[in-house]
Motif scaffolding. Structure first.
Motif, short mmCIF file in Angstrom:
data_model
loop_
_atom_site.label_atom_id
_atom_site.label_comp_id
_atom_site.label_asym_id
_atom_site.label_seq_id
_atom_site.Cartn_x
_atom_site.Cartn_y
_atom_site.Cartn_z
N ILE A 244 -8.60 10.85 -0.37
CA ILE A 244 -8.35 12.30 -0.44
C ILE A 244 -7.58 12.49 -1.74
O ILE A 244 -6.56 11.84 -1.96
CB ILE A 244 -7.50 12.79 0.76
N SER B 6 0.82 -1.21 0.00
CA SER B 6 0.00 0.00 0.00
C SER B 6 0.85 1.26 0.00
O SER B 6 2.01 1.23 0.35
CB SER B 6 -0.88 0.01 1.25
N SER B 7 0.20 2.38 -0.34
CA SER B 7 0.95 3.64 -0.38
C SER B 7 1.11 4.26 1.01
O SER B 7 2.11 4.89 1.29
CB SER B 7 0.24 4.65 -1.28
N SER B 8 0.11 4.11 1.86
CA SER B 8 0.21 4.69 3.20
C SER B 8 0.26 3.57 4.23
O SER B 8 1.13 2.73 4.17
CB SER B 8 -0.96 5.65 3.46
N SER C 7 -1.46 3.69 -4.66
CA SER C 7 -1.98 4.80 -5.48
C SER C 7 -1.42 4.75 -6.88
O SER C 7 -0.24 4.49 -7.07
CB SER C 7 -1.56 6.13 -4.84
N LYS C 8 -2.30 5.00 -7.84
CA LYS C 8 -1.87 5.16 -9.22
C LYS C 8 -2.25 6.59 -9.57
O LYS C 8 -3.45 6.90 -9.64
CB LYS C 8 -2.59 4.18 -10.15
N VAL D 277 -3.05 8.63 -11.79
CA VAL D 277 -3.57 8.75 -13.16
C VAL D 277 -5.09 8.59 -13.05
O VAL D 277 -5.56 7.85 -12.17
CB VAL D 277 -3.05 7.58 -14.04
N GLY E 291 -6.54 8.71 3.37
CA GLY E 291 -5.49 9.54 2.78
C GLY E 291 -4.20 9.33 3.53
O GLY E 291 -4.11 8.49 4.43
N ASP E 292 -3.21 10.10 3.16
CA ASP E 292 -1.93 10.05 3.87
C ASP E 292 -2.03 10.85 5.15
O ASP E 292 -2.53 11.98 5.12
CB ASP E 292 -0.83 10.69 3.00
N ASN F 37 -2.78 18.59 5.01
CA ASN F 37 -3.29 17.88 3.83
C ASN F 37 -4.29 18.78 3.13
O ASN F 37 -5.51 18.65 3.28
CB ASN F 37 -3.95 16.58 4.30
N GLY G 299 -1.91 1.13 4.72
CA GLY G 299 -2.56 -0.14 4.33
C GLY G 299 -3.95 -0.34 4.89
O GLY G 299 -4.34 -1.46 5.21
N PHE G 300 -4.73 0.74 4.97
CA PHE G 300 -6.11 0.55 5.41
C PHE G 300 -6.93 -0.14 4.33
O PHE G 300 -7.81 -0.97 4.62
CB PHE G 300 -6.77 1.88 5.81
N HIS H 235 -6.02 15.12 -4.84
CA HIS H 235 -5.77 16.49 -5.27
C HIS H 235 -5.75 16.66 -6.79
O HIS H 235 -5.56 17.75 -7.30
CB HIS H 235 -4.51 17.07 -4.63
#
Ligand SMILES: Cc1cc2nc3c(=O)[nH]c(=O)nc-3n(C[C@H](O)[C@H](O)[C@H](O)COP(=O)(O)OP(=O)(O)OC[C@H]3O[C@@H](n4cnc5c(N)ncnc54)[C@H](O)[C@@H]3O)c2cc1C
Length: 387
Positions: free
Chosen positions: A179, A78-80, A126-127, A129, A273-274, A326, A82-83, A181
């Motif tokens: 979240i 996961s990116s953060s 996260s991708k 795109v 989110g992060d 954030n 892992g939730f 942007h």
């Protein structure tokens, strides 16, 4: 063409005469185009468009938690914190279905169905795109009507599109938004990949924010498999220029600059989110592998969270602090003057051209990048933690 259109495709799926189709623009974004010859002016396309609906008002006192998954393979993928794999595993174990985004072997970013735990890794992470949603909403509806538990995870506008498509609440539907942007087009990403390949040769895999080698300490990292070997790039490497155009608002879909979902009043049961700035809060949680900010928006979301949180690291967070750091929680990214030129140049040329003509980091960014470039990852992590 409506500049605020998010490309969710609800109008395409709902049109009784099937006279709306999604067409790719030169920039590589999908927009609905109506065949006016067959249109019967029923206006259903307008009625189902989420842009014409008001937002729910259920998040006036949001509950925020810092979350770190205790499963090492979940957190690695996961990116953060892992939730996502945590909640997705629960739904799958309950014989439910998860709809989320993955990258296929041709580097297309699409929505898919995950029914098996073994398939979860490709949906994690996260991708950066815009993901192609296609006819996903219709499939979600079919599964909901067969009484399966469904978890739908996407950008806020994708969740809003789903809700508009369904037109009613389902007890067996759980929604989770990220979240967000902003999203660049697939064309933008593909041109970047071509650039990497022009430098290195054919690559087989690509992952944004790969933590497997250096952990979380640099978010603007990527990794790719080339000739069977994994390469992870961090800091000031040239192959990371995608992030330069991404992070500063140069490459988003037009609607992102005017996004109506960048506010604390969320559209889903849960938002993730992060958890930026966690190091500065008085929370004893391990931060070196990433922490997810889990925001609970509805009672339904809270009930589910209370079940899935068991066995993981969880702490109540300070929402006002997170909001300050954030910024995508409260405001849209400013549209850069260069945004259209960048897309024009990219369409007519290639990523290399962009780097030569548009890659202009400020002196401060340049110096920071150079320092990071020569700084070993562990040292960088320590500096980041204590500054
Ligand atoms: C385009 C984009 C912009 C983001 N911007 C911010 C931001 O400004 N601030 C912030 O705090 N966090 C942002 N995030 C979210 C953050 O990067 C992490 O995804 C989030 O913290 C969840 O992490 P996790 O470890 O719990 O789950 P992960 O395992 O990382 O799960 C990520 C989830 O996001 C879904 N996803 C990935 N890419 C896409 C996509 N392109 N479209 C739709 N769904 C996708 C995956 O399917 C998965 O369900 C953004 C993510 C994306 C994709």
């Amino acid at each position: 063409m409506n500049k605020d259109c998010t490309g969710c495709g609800t109008c395409v799926l709902k049109c009784p005469k099937h006279c709306i189709t999604m067409k790719l623009t030169q920039e590589g974004f999908y927009y609905p185009i109506k065949d006016t010859n067959n249109c019967i002016n029923c206006n259903l396309c307008e009625k189902v468009c989420h842009l014409n609906h008001s937002q729910p008002q259920f998040n006036l006192l949001p509950k925020l938690y810092a979350f770190v998954n205790n499963n090492p393979s979940h957190i690695k993928q996961s990116s953060s914190g892992g939730f996502f794999p945590n909640i997705a595993s629960h739904i799958i174990n309950e014989k439910g279905i998860v709809f989320a985004t993955y990258m296929d072997e041709d580097f297309n970013i699409k929505f898919g169905i995950c029914k098996n735990i073994s398939d979860l890794p490709m949906f994690c992470g996260s991708k950066y795109v815009q993901s192609e949603i296609g006819a996903t909403y219709a499939v979600v509806e079919k599964e909901l009507k067969s009484f399966k538990k469904v978890l739908f995870v996407g950008t806020p506008c994708q969740v809003a599109g789903l809700k508009s498509y369904l037109l009613k609440e389902y007890d067996n539907l759980y929604t989770m938004d990220i979240i967000c942007h902003g999203v660049p087009s697939l064309l933008f990403f593909k041109k970047y990949l071509q650039y990497i390949e022009s430098k290195l040769g054919k690559i087989q895999k690509f992952k944004f924010r790969d933590k497997s080698k250096y952990g979380i300490q640099c978010v603007s990292s990527c990794s790719y498999v080339h000739k069977g070997n994994l390469h992870t790039k961090i800091h000031n490497d040239n192959t990371l220029n995608y992030y330069y155009f991404y992070m500063f608002g140069d490459s988003y879909r037009e609607c992102c600059y005017n996004c109506k979902y960048t506010n604390p009043n969320r559209i889903s049961d849960i938002t993730i989110g992060d958890y930026w700035g966690i190091e500065k809060e008085n929370i004893k949680i391990q931060t070196n592998k990433g922490v997810t900010a889990v925001i609970i928006n509805t009672e339904k979301g809270e009930k589910l969270f209370n079940i899935v949180k068991e066995g993981n690291e969880i702490y109540p967070g300070n929402y006002n602090n997170l909001k300050l750091i954030n910024t995508a929680l409260t405001s849209q990214v400013k549209r850069k003057k260069t945004r259209d030129t960048i897309y024009q140049e990219l369409t007519n040329s290639n990523f290399n051209y962009l780097i030569n003509h548009r890659y202009k980091p400020s002196t401060l960014q340049y110096i920071k990048g150079k320092i990071k470039g020569i700084c070993p990852p562990f040292l960088f992590y320590i500096i980041k933690k204590y500054t």
